[in-house]
Design an enzyme around this catalytic site. Structure first.
Site, short mmCIF file in Angstrom:
data_model
loop_
_atom_site.label_atom_id
_atom_site.label_comp_id
_atom_site.label_asym_id
_atom_site.label_seq_id
_atom_site.Cartn_x
_atom_site.Cartn_y
_atom_site.Cartn_z
N HIS A 107 0.84 -1.20 -0.06
CA HIS A 107 -0.12 0.10 -0.13
C HIS A 107 1.09 1.17 -0.05
O HIS A 107 1.76 1.35 0.74
CB HIS A 107 -0.94 -0.14 1.31
N CYS A 129 -0.68 1.96 -4.96
CA CYS A 129 -1.28 3.39 -5.38
C CYS A 129 -0.53 4.48 -5.76
O CYS A 129 0.37 4.53 -4.86
CB CYS A 129 -2.32 3.38 -4.43
#
Lengths: 373, 511
Positions: A143, A185
């Protein structure tokens, strides 16, 4: 026959030293913990599998997995990690070797592996022993956000730290060329700050975009892979050690229609033209092999009879040895516990007592001293 | 030029072992063994042991030729002057109550205990370096072993091998209970075996079956042992053990028939050519309480009987080095079947559906004589909807009693009765034969206290909310909709003049 061989070999002998590297290394990092981040472990293991299949041995791969998914109690099929739904492909395999696992995957350990500043007692399998002729593949997933990547929900690494680590590697001549792939991301933010030469970078999404996951499996209950790495895996499954596919094909791997995010790449620091860079320069370890037709005869290994005589000689000299008693009750009861060595009281205690005595004499005067001594 | 160099390198490597083979090199031998134990609960336990005995001296320097004994461990012994090393990785817990006593149990997680030789000067430093090296070999986080989780036991963990005197200063013990065992630990463990996973018993070691178990424990034990019966010289022994327990419910889908193929998804094809002994033992001791016997197929050629862990047990022995048992054309797939006398029982269970139907459990059981049988059922209490509560919810809710219908053997044989002629109390239940009589008994109903909500809360909430709304909204409403004027006080008025008269009469100042 030998003449025919030399004609066939000559075009390939030109390529013997074309790329300038002599060995390949891979550092594959999954930074996420917890069962619902199964897809990050599957991402890393699918790259591990491709890299091993194309020839990089385990001794040249540093695999870091922040959590154990295969033997997790929630896994309905233990010792497996799947990348395709309906359990088609088990990327965990039968001979996986994880070098850093669970709590060992930290920012500090990752940077130490890259820069080589590792405590002296670290075993070989946990070191990146690259030299100035090594091509290194670094793959990271987890992440992330704009400018950082999260490690195990407790710390982050920023793009500036990563760029500085690569500069340290360049200063110490720890790589010849470096390929950096990141699937998180806003992944493109992680390669914005690189400033060392010979680095090529790919990311799964631009700044401001999220990287999406691919497909869940109803039996396992979580998403199995991220989209970008899924299509990279499909692309790599068609590569074999002799293929001539180059990096431009890798840049086109996941268009926006399939990936929803826009994959990005950066080649301005790289000296060669990407269309001349083979996929196997980074993902495989193509060894240059010469086949010889000479034969060598080996001697047969024969059992030694001389050690028998040694035994007989020793028998008369030594007394019979015996095994230790596992629970000698009488001996245990009568053994005295070792007294801890007496240490004189340390500085703090002495200072505290000195202070108390000083205050006492200040208030009551020196004439009370005779009652003490 | 560059092409010629690798060629020369290859030639040198091949010539290497030819030279020193003439020098003395210690002999080593490999024995492998698999013990299959059907457990009383229907599960089956399998214990692998691979043992390499190396006839070499205790203090070893300059040894460079390794044959069966793995080089990774041999170098550890000489570099850190080890006397004994015991390292185990375990997942699960051995349920002694259901499975009986284990051969060798280990702590859940990773456990490492080591005896150093008395030539070591700094034991703690060697211990720390050893745990780091082992973490690299076995892909485990053993580098987390430090002074915070290491102890020096003073009375237990005596050496399991030969020992002259035991000064516990040279012993260290550490456990990492959080350590996970998975394929990455099994892979290097398998690579230490001489036949790796290609031949012999180690072909059965497939990770996807070995980790789908209730209990998995793999260990490495190194210790010095007697070389011969007179015990005048020392040999090194390396034992690699692996114990797993296959669950009847998960792996066997409820059936208690086991075979090697069902357990490991492989069968034995050929013995390991480097092994001097390769055997499979199957525990066929009768558990005579239930009259169950184990039948093994193919039938064994020999059996082995001994007192193991306190009880006398019989084992069926299969020797893989015997060509009649296993050869190129025949695989060995052992099958175990339980032969029980047919049980006549019946169970019918209908689970409840909320607000539709209740639980129903009916069982037909045969009670053994002179015994006590307890039947219990667990249930959970749930919250009801607030309209479903009775006006007195704190009394509790009743659960209907259980019914026991039994055929009780009669002491005295009874004659069939004539319904019209005999008294009414004898003709309640019809009797088919006189050897037993029928009786229906009931237990007490159960009163269960359900968690009861506070029913006055809706009223309280309404009062409070209305008050708050009234105060806040009312004040705002007044502030927003009312305006304030200054009013002149009125000077005249009849009432005021009358009041002033009375006040003057009283002697009080006027308005």
């Amino acid at each position: 026959n030998l003449l025919a061989y030399s004609f066939v070999l000559s075009p390939f002998s030109e390529q013997f030293f074309r790329s300038g590297h002599t060995n390949n290394w891979a550092v594959l990092v999954c930074t996420s913990r917890f069962w619902f981040n199964y897809r990050h472990v599957a991402n890393t293991l699918s790259v591990y599998r491709s890299v091993k299949r194309l020839g990089i041995p385990d001794s040249h791969i540093v695999l870091m997995l922040a959590d154990d998914m295969a033997c997790n109690p929630r896994n309905p099929k233990p010792a497996t990690v799947f990348s395709h739904k309906n359990m088609e492909l088990n990327v965990y395999g039968d001979d996986v070797e994880v070098d850093y696992r669970s709590y060992e995957v930290t920012v500090e350990n990752f940077l130490r592996v890259l820069t080589g500043r590792i405590p002296p007692s670290t075993p070989r399998s946990k070191r990146l022993l690259s030299d100035d002729r090594s091509n290194i593949l670094i793959y990271m997933t987890g992440h992330g956000g704009n400018g950082f990547l999260k490690f195990q929900d407790s710390e982050e690494i920023t793009n500036i730290e990563l760029a500085d680590a690569f500069e340290q590697m360049w200063q110490k001549r720890r790589y010849n060329e470096l390929l950096f792939i990141i699937d998180t991301c806003q992944g493109a933010s992680m390669y914005e700050r690189f400033y060392s030469p010979n680095i090529m970078a790919l990311a799964s999404s631009q700044v401001g975009e999220d990287s999406l996951s691919h497909q869940p499996d109803p039996a396992i209950g979580v998403h199995l892979m991220d989209r970008y790495t899924f299509y990279v895996l499909e692309f790599l499954e068609e590569i074999n050690p002799a293929s001539q596919t180059n990096m431009n094909d890798l840049f086109q791997v996941c268009p926006k229609s399939l990936c929803v995010s826009t994959p990005g790449h950066r080649t301005d620091l790289f000296q060669r033209d990407p269309k001349n860079v083979l996929i196997t320069d980074f993902f495989g370890s193509v060894r240059k092999v010469e086949i010889t037709t000479e034969t060598i005869s080996l001697q047969q290994y024969s059992e030694m009879e001389s050690s028998y005589k040694e035994d007989q000689m020793d028998e008369e000299l030594m007394e019979p040895l015996k095994y230790a008693e596992q629970l000698p009750v009488a001996q245990i009861i009568h053994q005295k516990p070792k007294l801890k060595d007496w240490h004189p009281p340390g500085g703090f205690i002495l200072g505290l007592w000195a202070l108390i005595i000083m205050v006492f004499f200040k208030t009551y005067g020196i004439k009370h001293m005779k009652f003490i001594f | 030029m560059a092409a010629a160099m690798p060629l020369a390198l290859v030639v040198l490597l091949l010539l290497g072992p030819g030279g020193p083979a003439r020098a003395e090199s210690p002999r080593d031998s490999l024995r492998e063994e698999l013990v299959i134990t059907p457990l009383p609960s229907g599960d089956v336990a399998a214990t692998f042991q691979f043992r390499i005995r190396w006839d070499s001296e205790l203090q070893r320097e300059g040894v460079s030729h390794y044959r069966l004994f793995p080089k990774a461990l041999g170098q550890l012994i000489s570099k850190y002057s080890l006397r004994e090393l015991h390292l185990s990785f375990t997942q699960g817990f051995w349920r002694t109550r259901y499975w009986g006593p284990p051969f060798l149990q280990a702590s859940s997680g990773a456990e490492l205990w080591v005896w150093f030789q008395d030539t070591v000067t700094d034991v703690d430093k060697s211990w720390k370096e050893l745990s780091n090296v082992l973490s690299g070999i076995f892909c485990a986080s053993l580098n987390f072993i430090d002074s915070t989780n290491t102890v020096t036991p003073t009375a237990s963990f005596k050496p399991l091998g030969l020992a002259n005197d035991t000064d516990h200063y040279f012993l260290r013990y550490a456990v990492l209970p959080r350590e996970v065992v998975c394929t990455e630990n099994l892979t290097p463990w398998k690579k230490l075996l001489p036949c790796s996973s290609k031949a012999g018993l180690s072909v059965l070691l497939k990770a996807d079956r070995l980790f789908h178990t209730r209990y998995h424990s793999q260990a490495v034990h190194i210790r010095p042992i007697c070389r011969n019966a007179r015990c005048t010289s020392i040999s090194w022994e390396l034992r690699q053990t692996l114990s797993v327990v296959f669950d009847a419910f998960i792996t066997g889908q409820g059936k208690k028939d086991w075979s090697l193929f069902r357990m490991f998804s492989r069968t034995l094809t050929e013995p390991c050519p480097l092994a001097s002994e390769s055997r499979v033992y199957v525990d066929i001791t009768n558990y005579s309480q239930d009259n169950e016997t184990v039948e093994v197929n193919p039938p064994p050629t020999t059996t082995y009987e001994d007192v193991i862990l306190g009880t006398r047990r019989t084992y069926a022995v299969y020797d893989l080095l015997d060509t009649a048992m296993i050869n190129n054309s025949r695989n060995l797939n052992l099958q175990l079947k339980w032969k029980k006398p047919p049980e006549n029982g019946y169970i019918h269970y209908q689970p409840a559906q909320d607000r539709l139907q209740p639980h129903l459990l009916e069982m037909l059981i045969q009670l053994p004589a002179n015994s006590v049988t307890k039947v219990s059922i667990q249930f959970e209490r749930a919250l009801l909807k607030w309209t479903e509560y009775t006006p007195d919810p704190n009394h509790g809710f009743y659960i209907s009693p259980s019914v026991l219908s039994a055929l009780v053997p009669s002491m005295v044989a009874a004659k069939p009765v004539d319904w019209e002629g005999s008294p009414l109390f004898n003709t309640l239940f019809p009797v088919s034969d006189g050897s037993s009589y029928f009786v229906r008994l009931y237990t007490e109903p159960l009163l269960v206290n359900l968690p009861t909500p506070d029913f006055s809360m809706p009223y309280n909430v309404i009062c409070l909310t209305c008050t708050v709304v009234a105060v806040c909204y009312g004040s705002f409403y007044n502030l927003l909709t009312r305006t304030f004027h200054i009013e002149e006080p009125s000077t005249g008025g009849l009432a005021k003049r009358l009041a002033n008269l009375i006040r003057r009469a009283r002697g009080v100042p006027p308005l």
